[in-house]
Design an enzyme around this catalytic site. Structure first.
Site, short mmCIF file in Angstrom:
data_model
loop_
_atom_site.label_atom_id
_atom_site.label_comp_id
_atom_site.label_asym_id
_atom_site.label_seq_id
_atom_site.Cartn_x
_atom_site.Cartn_y
_atom_site.Cartn_z
N HIS A 56 16.35 -20.30 -18.19
CA HIS A 56 15.74 -20.53 -19.50
C HIS A 56 14.30 -20.96 -19.22
O HIS A 56 14.03 -21.60 -18.19
CB HIS A 56 16.38 -21.70 -20.23
CG HIS A 56 17.83 -21.53 -20.55
ND1 HIS A 56 18.82 -21.87 -19.68
CD2 HIS A 56 18.43 -21.08 -21.67
CE1 HIS A 56 19.98 -21.63 -20.24
NE2 HIS A 56 19.78 -21.14 -21.45
N ASP A 59 14.23 -24.45 -17.94
CA ASP A 59 14.86 -24.76 -16.65
C ASP A 59 13.76 -24.76 -15.59
O ASP A 59 13.85 -25.45 -14.58
CB ASP A 59 15.88 -23.70 -16.22
CG ASP A 59 17.05 -23.57 -17.18
OD1 ASP A 59 17.32 -24.53 -17.92
OD2 ASP A 59 17.68 -22.50 -17.19
N MET A 90 17.41 -11.64 -15.06
CA MET A 90 17.52 -12.00 -16.48
C MET A 90 16.75 -13.28 -16.76
O MET A 90 16.68 -14.18 -15.93
CB MET A 90 19.00 -12.17 -16.82
CG MET A 90 19.33 -12.64 -18.21
SD MET A 90 19.40 -14.45 -18.38
CE MET A 90 21.17 -14.73 -18.30
N GLU A 183 24.45 -13.10 -27.00
CA GLU A 183 25.64 -13.78 -26.49
C GLU A 183 26.33 -14.58 -27.59
O GLU A 183 25.76 -15.48 -28.18
CB GLU A 183 25.24 -14.71 -25.35
CG GLU A 183 26.39 -15.51 -24.78
CD GLU A 183 25.98 -16.38 -23.60
OE1 GLU A 183 24.90 -16.13 -23.01
OE2 GLU A 183 26.73 -17.30 -23.26
N LYS A 185 29.38 -17.06 -29.25
CA LYS A 185 30.23 -18.21 -28.95
C LYS A 185 30.78 -18.73 -30.28
O LYS A 185 30.03 -18.77 -31.26
CB LYS A 185 29.41 -19.29 -28.24
CG LYS A 185 30.23 -20.42 -27.67
CD LYS A 185 29.36 -21.43 -26.94
CE LYS A 185 30.21 -22.52 -26.31
NZ LYS A 185 29.41 -23.57 -25.67
N GLU A 219 30.71 -13.56 -22.73
CA GLU A 219 31.05 -14.61 -21.76
C GLU A 219 32.55 -14.86 -21.80
O GLU A 219 33.14 -15.04 -22.87
CB GLU A 219 30.30 -15.90 -22.08
CG GLU A 219 30.78 -17.06 -21.21
CD GLU A 219 29.88 -18.28 -21.23
OE1 GLU A 219 28.66 -18.12 -21.23
OE2 GLU A 219 30.44 -19.39 -21.22
N HIS A 222 33.71 -17.97 -23.65
CA HIS A 222 33.47 -17.98 -25.09
C HIS A 222 34.54 -17.18 -25.84
O HIS A 222 34.82 -17.47 -27.00
CB HIS A 222 32.07 -17.43 -25.40
CG HIS A 222 30.97 -18.31 -24.86
ND1 HIS A 222 29.65 -18.02 -25.01
CD2 HIS A 222 31.02 -19.47 -24.18
CE1 HIS A 222 28.93 -18.97 -24.44
NE2 HIS A 222 29.75 -19.86 -23.92
N ASP A 247 28.55 -12.79 -18.62
CA ASP A 247 28.65 -14.17 -18.13
C ASP A 247 30.07 -14.42 -17.68
O ASP A 247 31.01 -14.50 -18.50
CB ASP A 247 28.26 -15.16 -19.23
CG ASP A 247 26.74 -15.33 -19.35
OD1 ASP A 247 26.00 -14.66 -18.59
OD2 ASP A 247 26.31 -16.13 -20.19
N ASP A 257 34.18 -26.84 -24.17
CA ASP A 257 33.44 -25.84 -23.40
C ASP A 257 33.48 -26.21 -21.91
O ASP A 257 32.74 -27.07 -21.46
CB ASP A 257 31.99 -25.85 -23.92
CG ASP A 257 31.13 -24.82 -23.24
OD1 ASP A 257 31.64 -24.06 -22.39
OD2 ASP A 257 29.95 -24.77 -23.56
N ASP A 259 33.34 -24.14 -18.95
CA ASP A 259 32.46 -23.46 -17.98
C ASP A 259 32.95 -23.60 -16.54
O ASP A 259 32.19 -23.91 -15.63
CB ASP A 259 31.02 -23.98 -18.10
CG ASP A 259 30.29 -23.40 -19.30
OD1 ASP A 259 30.69 -22.33 -19.79
OD2 ASP A 259 29.30 -24.02 -19.74
N ASP A 289 28.04 -17.89 -15.22
CA ASP A 289 27.52 -18.92 -16.11
C ASP A 289 28.53 -20.06 -16.16
O ASP A 289 29.32 -20.18 -17.09
CB ASP A 289 27.27 -18.35 -17.51
CG ASP A 289 26.61 -19.38 -18.41
OD1 ASP A 289 26.21 -20.43 -17.90
OD2 ASP A 289 26.51 -19.13 -19.62
C1 GLT Z 1 24.26 -22.53 -22.06
C2 GLT Z 1 25.40 -21.76 -22.65
C3 GLT Z 1 25.58 -20.45 -22.03
C4 GLT Z 1 24.42 -19.52 -22.25
C5 GLT Z 1 23.18 -19.97 -21.62
C6 GLT Z 1 22.06 -19.06 -22.05
S1 GLT Z 1 22.85 -21.62 -21.81
O1 GLT Z 1 24.63 -23.07 -20.84
O2 GLT Z 1 26.60 -22.53 -22.53
O3 GLT Z 1 26.75 -19.82 -22.41
O4 GLT Z 1 24.72 -18.30 -21.62
O5 GLT Z 1 21.30 -19.57 -23.07
MN MN Z 2 26.75 -17.96 -21.23
MN MN Z 3 29.35 -21.11 -22.02
#
Ligand code: GLT
Ligand code: MN
Ligand code: MN
Length: 386
Positions: A56, A59, A90, A183, A185, A219, A222, A247, A257, A259, A289
């Site tokens: 980003h 970042d 990206m 993306e 979510k 993702e 998500h 992702d 969430d 991750d 991600d």
């Molecule tokens: C954030 C989010 C991710 C996105 C990123 C891109 S930032 O961490 O949870 O799913 O892909 O903005």
């Molecule tokens: Mn993501």
């Molecule tokens: Mn995420």
């Protein structure tokens, strides 16, 4: 470890700066790891065998950096990329951390916030293009609501469309080579996020001024959050020519969430996803991600990153094994028997033929499909006994 599961550049494994750089903060606890400087993240990623690094805008460049500070950071980062042989496939923009975006960015009710979001995104596009990025992800984390009393949701869709259309024109005018990847979510950090699924974005893209320039970035977590089948979402995107990025991570259904490391929660769905990507020949980046558990130190972060790539390669090997398995082959040809002989397109003859045909409904209904056996063979491959 020296085996065939070593990451190589052709695998196109990438990580965001925010993934290995995640300090382990959560809503209930302070960071547990020191901030990792972007140049150190590049070094770490090269050490574990990744090919690409994404970011980003913030970042890399703090939101309040001056122009000379920005240029200094860019120079040092470029040097780190070339020192460690890493690429930036990206880039994206942070439209969620700053309190200015508390009501969203492109969809916020305040026109000044919407204008600032566009300005910030153009700056992020400039930054990414300078590093060679050709994919630009837009994740609208704050584009949503806690209460639908705040705006009509169709107004939000219109605002989002205006923003994406605007950014496509900027992309063309600047002669950047970006393809945008949207993306989805369902929720978190907002109570509900607009465009909750990849499918919603696929529908939205068709309404844009330049639909060819825009695709999706599904993702895993998500889709899993709301109990959906990520491979189905990815397949629909692929079939529509819209799988511009992906992702990879993991997540238990219905939780916060998480991750998690790719394959950590549901290796079986990870297998079907990898098999799909490999079967169709997806050629884009395989972006992880995700982040290390909050229990981890820097060594744990490396184990996390290595684990993501290793699991992908192991599952890829399992997919090849699955595809080459004679018993699976036999079952598949039995299952698909005769389908190819049916004409598939519309014609007057086909209509006539279909109407005149007599179907043995009872015989059709009697057929067992051997999916139990097929699935068990899949399990045995996954469990390593086949
Ligand atoms: C954030 C989010 C991710 C996105 C990123 C891109 S930032 O961490 O949870 O799913 O892909 O903005
Ligand atoms: Mn993501
Ligand atoms: Mn995420």
């Amino acid at each position: 470890m020296t085996d065939s599961f070593q990451p190589r550049p052709e695998h196109k494994f990438s990580f965001g700066l925010w993934t290995v750089g995640n300090p382990g903060r959560d809503p209930f606890g302070e960071p547990v790891r020191p901030r990792l400087a972007p140049t150190d993240a590049v070094k770490l990623l090269a050490e574990v065998g990744a090919w690409g690094v994404n970011f980003h805008d913030n970042d890399l460049v703090p939101i309040d950096a001056t122009r000379p500070e920005r240029d200094h950071i860019v120079k040092a980062f470029k040097q780190a990329l070339s020192d460690h042989g890493m690429v930036v496939p990206m880039a994206t923009v942070n439209l969620f951390t700053d309190p200015a975006f508390r009501d969203g960015a492109f969809t916020a009710n305040d026109p000044n916030v919407r204008a600032y979001a566009l300005q910030k995104t153009m700056g992020a596009m400039d930054l990414g293009a300078e590093m060679g990025a050709t994919i630009f992800v837009l994740w609208g984390g704050r584009e949503g609501t806690e209460t639908d009393a705040c705006r009509r949701p169709d107004e939000a869709v219109k605002r989002l469309r205006e923003a994406v259309d605007f950014l496509c024109e900027y992309n063309i005018e600047q002669k950047y080579r970006y393809r945008f990847a949207l993306e989805a979510k369902p929720n978190e950090p907002r109570g509900d996020i607009y465009m909750a699924t990849t499918g919603a974005y696929l529908g939205f893209i068709a309404t844009l001024a330049r639909p060819d320039m825009v695709g999706v970035n599904p993702e895993v977590a998500h889709e899993h959050m709301s109990g959906l089948n990520v491979t189905h979402a990815v397949a629909q995107a692929w079939e529509a020519g819209k799988l511009f990025h992906i992702d990879l991570n993991d997540q238990h259904v219905g939780r916060y969430d998480q991750d998690f490391r790719f394959g950590a929660a549901n290796p079986r769905s990870a297998f079907f996803l990898v098999k799909f990507l490999e079967d169709v020949g997806y050629g884009g980046p395989r972006h992880f991600d995700a982040h290390a558990y909050r229990t981890e130190d820097l060594e744990g972060v490396k184990a996390f990153a290595r684990g993501c790539m290793r699991t992908y390669l192991i599952l890829r090997d399992k997919a090849a094994r699955w595809n080459a398995d004679p018993e699976i082959h036999a079952l598949l040809s039995q299952i698909g028997g005769g389908r190819a002989s049916e004409p598939r397109v519309y014609s007057a003859e086909r209509v006539e033929g279909l109407k005149a045909r007599t179907f043995d409904r009872a015989a059709l209904a009697r057929q067992g499909l051997a999916y139990e056996q097929l699935d068990q063979l899949t399990t045995e491959i996954l469990l390593g006994v086949r």
